[in-house]
Design an enzyme around this catalytic site. Structure first.
Site, mmCIF file in Angstrom:
data_model
loop_
_atom_site.group_PDB
_atom_site.id
_atom_site.type_symbol
_atom_site.label_atom_id
_atom_site.label_comp_id
_atom_site.label_asym_id
_atom_site.label_seq_id
_atom_site.Cartn_x
_atom_site.Cartn_y
_atom_site.Cartn_z
ATOM 1 N N ARG A 1 0.839 -1.201 0.000
ATOM 2 C CA ARG A 1 0.000 0.000 0.000
ATOM 3 C C ARG A 1 0.874 1.250 0.000
ATOM 4 O O ARG A 1 0.565 2.225 0.664
ATOM 5 C CB ARG A 1 -0.934 0.002 1.233
ATOM 6 C CG ARG A 1 -2.028 -1.060 1.224
ATOM 7 C CD ARG A 1 -3.119 -0.732 0.219
ATOM 8 N NE ARG A 1 -4.195 -1.712 0.253
ATOM 9 C CZ ARG A 1 -4.239 -2.817 -0.480
ATOM 10 N NH1 ARG A 1 -3.254 -3.101 -1.313
ATOM 11 N NH2 ARG A 1 -5.265 -3.650 -0.409
ATOM 12 N N TYR B 1 -1.002 4.384 -1.438
ATOM 13 C CA TYR B 1 -2.200 4.647 -0.640
ATOM 14 C C TYR B 1 -1.830 5.191 0.754
ATOM 15 O O TYR B 1 -2.327 6.237 1.177
ATOM 16 C CB TYR B 1 -3.013 3.356 -0.512
ATOM 17 C CG TYR B 1 -4.326 3.512 0.226
ATOM 18 C CD1 TYR B 1 -5.346 4.297 -0.299
ATOM 19 C CD2 TYR B 1 -4.540 2.873 1.447
ATOM 20 C CE1 TYR B 1 -6.544 4.433 0.369
ATOM 21 C CE2 TYR B 1 -5.747 3.004 2.117
ATOM 22 C CZ TYR B 1 -6.750 3.784 1.577
ATOM 23 O OH TYR B 1 -7.942 3.921 2.241
ATOM 24 N N LYS C 1 -2.643 8.826 2.375
ATOM 25 C CA LYS C 1 -3.532 8.958 3.543
ATOM 26 C C LYS C 1 -2.806 9.589 4.741
ATOM 27 O O LYS C 1 -3.432 10.241 5.579
ATOM 28 C CB LYS C 1 -4.129 7.598 3.908
ATOM 29 C CG LYS C 1 -5.165 7.101 2.892
ATOM 30 C CD LYS C 1 -6.415 7.990 2.840
ATOM 31 C CE LYS C 1 -7.505 7.385 1.979
ATOM 32 N NZ LYS C 1 -8.731 8.188 1.964
ATOM 33 N N THR D 1 -17.002 -2.531 1.521
ATOM 34 C CA THR D 1 -17.643 -1.570 0.608
ATOM 35 C C THR D 1 -17.480 -2.101 -0.819
ATOM 36 O O THR D 1 -16.686 -3.019 -1.047
ATOM 37 C CB THR D 1 -16.945 -0.191 0.706
ATOM 38 O OG1 THR D 1 -15.587 -0.327 0.259
ATOM 39 C CG2 THR D 1 -16.966 0.368 2.115
ATOM 40 N N PRO D 2 -18.185 -1.515 -1.784
ATOM 41 C CA PRO D 2 -18.046 -1.990 -3.165
ATOM 42 C C PRO D 2 -16.601 -2.013 -3.661
ATOM 43 O O PRO D 2 -16.183 -2.949 -4.340
ATOM 44 C CB PRO D 2 -18.898 -0.989 -3.954
ATOM 45 C CG PRO D 2 -19.949 -0.576 -2.982
ATOM 46 C CD PRO D 2 -19.261 -0.518 -1.647
ATOM 47 N N SER D 3 -15.806 -0.994 -3.299
ATOM 48 C CA SER D 3 -14.430 -1.003 -3.822
ATOM 49 C C SER D 3 -13.611 -2.109 -3.169
ATOM 50 O O SER D 3 -12.748 -2.713 -3.801
ATOM 51 C CB SER D 3 -13.756 0.356 -3.649
ATOM 52 O OG SER D 3 -13.453 0.597 -2.307
ATOM 53 N N ARG E 1 -11.609 -5.169 -4.969
ATOM 54 C CA ARG E 1 -10.209 -5.553 -4.720
ATOM 55 C C ARG E 1 -10.116 -7.046 -4.412
ATOM 56 O O ARG E 1 -9.175 -7.717 -4.825
ATOM 57 C CB ARG E 1 -9.625 -4.727 -3.562
ATOM 58 C CG ARG E 1 -9.295 -3.300 -3.938
ATOM 59 C CD ARG E 1 -8.451 -2.605 -2.895
ATOM 60 N NE ARG E 1 -9.134 -2.347 -1.646
ATOM 61 C CZ ARG E 1 -10.035 -1.392 -1.455
ATOM 62 N NH1 ARG E 1 -10.384 -0.607 -2.457
ATOM 63 N NH2 ARG E 1 -10.589 -1.215 -0.272
ATOM 64 N N ARG F 1 -6.165 -9.687 9.218
ATOM 65 C CA ARG F 1 -5.435 -8.507 9.723
ATOM 66 C C ARG F 1 -6.310 -7.643 10.633
ATOM 67 O O ARG F 1 -5.867 -6.605 11.124
ATOM 68 C CB ARG F 1 -4.813 -7.712 8.568
ATOM 69 C CG ARG F 1 -5.787 -7.036 7.668
ATOM 70 C CD ARG F 1 -5.105 -6.251 6.544
ATOM 71 N NE ARG F 1 -6.024 -5.233 6.062
ATOM 72 C CZ ARG F 1 -5.796 -4.438 5.035
ATOM 73 N NH1 ARG F 1 -4.666 -4.515 4.371
ATOM 74 N NH2 ARG F 1 -6.681 -3.537 4.667
HETATM 75 P P1 NAD Z 1 -15.900 3.080 -2.544
HETATM 76 O O1 NAD Z 1 -14.469 3.076 -3.035
HETATM 77 O O2 NAD Z 1 -16.631 1.806 -2.506
HETATM 78 O O3 NAD Z 1 -16.724 4.165 -3.353
HETATM 79 C C1 NAD Z 1 -16.064 5.333 -3.717
HETATM 80 C C2 NAD Z 1 -17.012 6.311 -4.356
HETATM 81 O O4 NAD Z 1 -16.199 7.359 -4.859
HETATM 82 C C3 NAD Z 1 -17.783 5.737 -5.538
HETATM 83 O O5 NAD Z 1 -19.155 6.032 -5.400
HETATM 84 C C4 NAD Z 1 -17.167 6.456 -6.730
HETATM 85 O O6 NAD Z 1 -18.095 6.676 -7.781
HETATM 86 C C5 NAD Z 1 -16.707 7.749 -6.103
HETATM 87 N N1 NAD Z 1 -15.661 8.408 -6.883
HETATM 88 C C6 NAD Z 1 -14.611 7.837 -7.523
HETATM 89 N N2 NAD Z 1 -13.901 8.779 -8.166
HETATM 90 C C7 NAD Z 1 -14.505 9.968 -7.912
HETATM 91 C C8 NAD Z 1 -14.257 11.302 -8.317
HETATM 92 N N3 NAD Z 1 -13.221 11.601 -9.118
HETATM 93 N N4 NAD Z 1 -15.089 12.281 -7.883
HETATM 94 C C9 NAD Z 1 -16.132 11.993 -7.077
HETATM 95 N N5 NAD Z 1 -16.436 10.740 -6.665
HETATM 96 C C10 NAD Z 1 -15.627 9.738 -7.089
HETATM 97 O O7 NAD Z 1 -15.915 3.750 -1.104
HETATM 98 P P2 NAD Z 1 -15.203 3.329 0.242
HETATM 99 O O8 NAD Z 1 -14.452 2.033 0.134
HETATM 100 O O9 NAD Z 1 -16.234 3.508 1.278
HETATM 101 O O10 NAD Z 1 -14.076 4.451 0.409
HETATM 102 C C11 NAD Z 1 -14.444 5.761 0.805
HETATM 103 C C12 NAD Z 1 -13.277 6.419 1.510
HETATM 104 O O11 NAD Z 1 -12.929 5.654 2.660
HETATM 105 C C13 NAD Z 1 -12.012 6.517 0.651
HETATM 106 O O12 NAD Z 1 -11.353 7.731 0.924
HETATM 107 C C14 NAD Z 1 -11.205 5.336 1.144
HETATM 108 O O13 NAD Z 1 -9.821 5.507 0.928
HETATM 109 C C15 NAD Z 1 -11.549 5.355 2.624
HETATM 110 N N6 NAD Z 1 -11.292 4.088 3.305
HETATM 111 C C16 NAD Z 1 -11.911 2.944 2.892
HETATM 112 C C17 NAD Z 1 -11.615 1.760 3.547
HETATM 113 C C18 NAD Z 1 -12.250 0.451 3.129
HETATM 114 O O14 NAD Z 1 -11.784 -0.610 3.596
HETATM 115 N N7 NAD Z 1 -13.272 0.462 2.311
HETATM 116 C C19 NAD Z 1 -10.707 1.732 4.611
HETATM 117 C C20 NAD Z 1 -10.111 2.929 5.000
HETATM 118 C C21 NAD Z 1 -10.408 4.105 4.335
#
Ligand code: NAD
Length: 240
Positions: A139, A142, A146, A177-179, A183, A200
């Site tokens: 990572r 990333y 962050k 979440t969807p993302s 992955r 983890r």
């Molecule tokens: P996600 O990745 O599932 O969804 C992300 C959303 O962002 C989508 O709806 C997408 O359309 C939108 N998006 C992408 N590019 C964009 C752009 N250029 N402009 C506007 N919108 C855009 O969401 P998630 O996993 O909930 O992640 C949200 C935040 O939480 C992120 O900052 C991520 O780094 C952080 N985060 C997530 C996790 C995890 O495990 N999911 C852990 C720690 C931090």
């Protein structure tokens, strides 16, 4: 109704943590302005306002935030890049810095003048445990970006601490979440990848977007009016 009367602007609110936050903020009485790159993710989101917005488009982002005049700004956009420094390209690095850091810079810059005029405001940035809090394998980009999200939050908090604007950030652990699902599928062995992600997490499970959204509500509300410059981990024990 902890957020009655507050205007809350949320970026990347179409899916995952952003979407859950928009719903939870709205349930607490906020006038939620939900934005996302993809219109299709917003069509069934039942909040005050929802429209497509690419946070990488500075002019559009600044115009939308300036028009919205939010009391609370929730910066949720972010992208996970997988790999070590050996696999990192400048393009990947730039995209992560733009989505995970620069977009927050632009949105906050647009929100601050109105917040200063009103003498109050709250900013909530979504960071990650993978940051200055903890290094995790594969990572590099990333975690680097962050860490910058956390530093940006503290800098904004320091500059406006006496003028009513608070800035805090949230460091989630692994959240379903969807993302994240994307992955897991991309590894080619979904079940093993899920096992590895869960392994983890000391609590033995992934977090949910709703759990993170509750913390977004709390940091957005006046219940935390004595709190600024903080990074709150909500991570199933990853950083304890
Ligand atoms: P996600 O990745 O599932 O969804 C992300 C959303 O962002 C989508 O709806 C997408 O359309 C939108 N998006 C992408 N590019 C964009 C752009 N250029 N402009 C506007 N919108 C855009 O969401 P998630 O996993 O909930 O992640 C949200 C935040 O939480 C992120 O900052 C991520 O780094 C952080 N985060 C997530 C996790 C995890 O495990 N999911 C852990 C720690 C931090």
């Amino acid at each position: 109704m902890r957020l009655q009367g507050k205007r809350v602007f949320v970026t990347a609110a179409g899916q995952g943590i952003g979407r859950a936050s928009a719903i939870a903020l709205s349930r607490e009485g906020a006038h939620v302005i939900a934005t996302d790159l993809h219109d299709k993710f917003l069509s069934d989101l039942n909040v005050a306002e929802a429209f497509a917005l690419d946070v990488l488009d500075k002019a559009a982002l600044v115009a939308a935030v300036t028009k919205a005049q939010p009391d609370v700004l929730v910066n949720c956009s972010g992208i996970v890049h997988s790999g070590t420094i050996e696999q990192a390209t400048d393009e990947d690095f730039d995209l992560a810095m733009n989505l995970n850091v620069r977009a927050h810079f632009h949105a906050i810059q647009a929100a601050v003048p109105g917040m200063l005029e009103r003498g109050k405001g709250a900013i909530v940035n979504i960071a990650s445990v993978c940051s200055s809090l903890r290094g995790l394998p594969n990572r590099f980009i990333y975690g680097t970006s962050k860490g910058a999200t956390i530093a940006l939050t503290k800098q904004v908090a320091a500059d406006y601490i006496t003028r009513g604007i608070r800035a805090n950030c949230i460091a989630p652990g692994t959240v379903d979440t969807p993302s994240l699902q994307g992955r897991l599928h991309a590894t080619g062995d979904y079940d093993q990848a899920m096992k590895d992600f869960v392994a983890r997490q000391p609590m033995g499970r992934l977090g949910t977007a709703d759990e993170i959204a509750e913390l977004v509500v709390y940091l957005s509300s006046d219940e935390t009016k004595y709190m600024t410059g903080q990074c709150v981990a909500i991570d199933g024990g990853m950083t304890m």
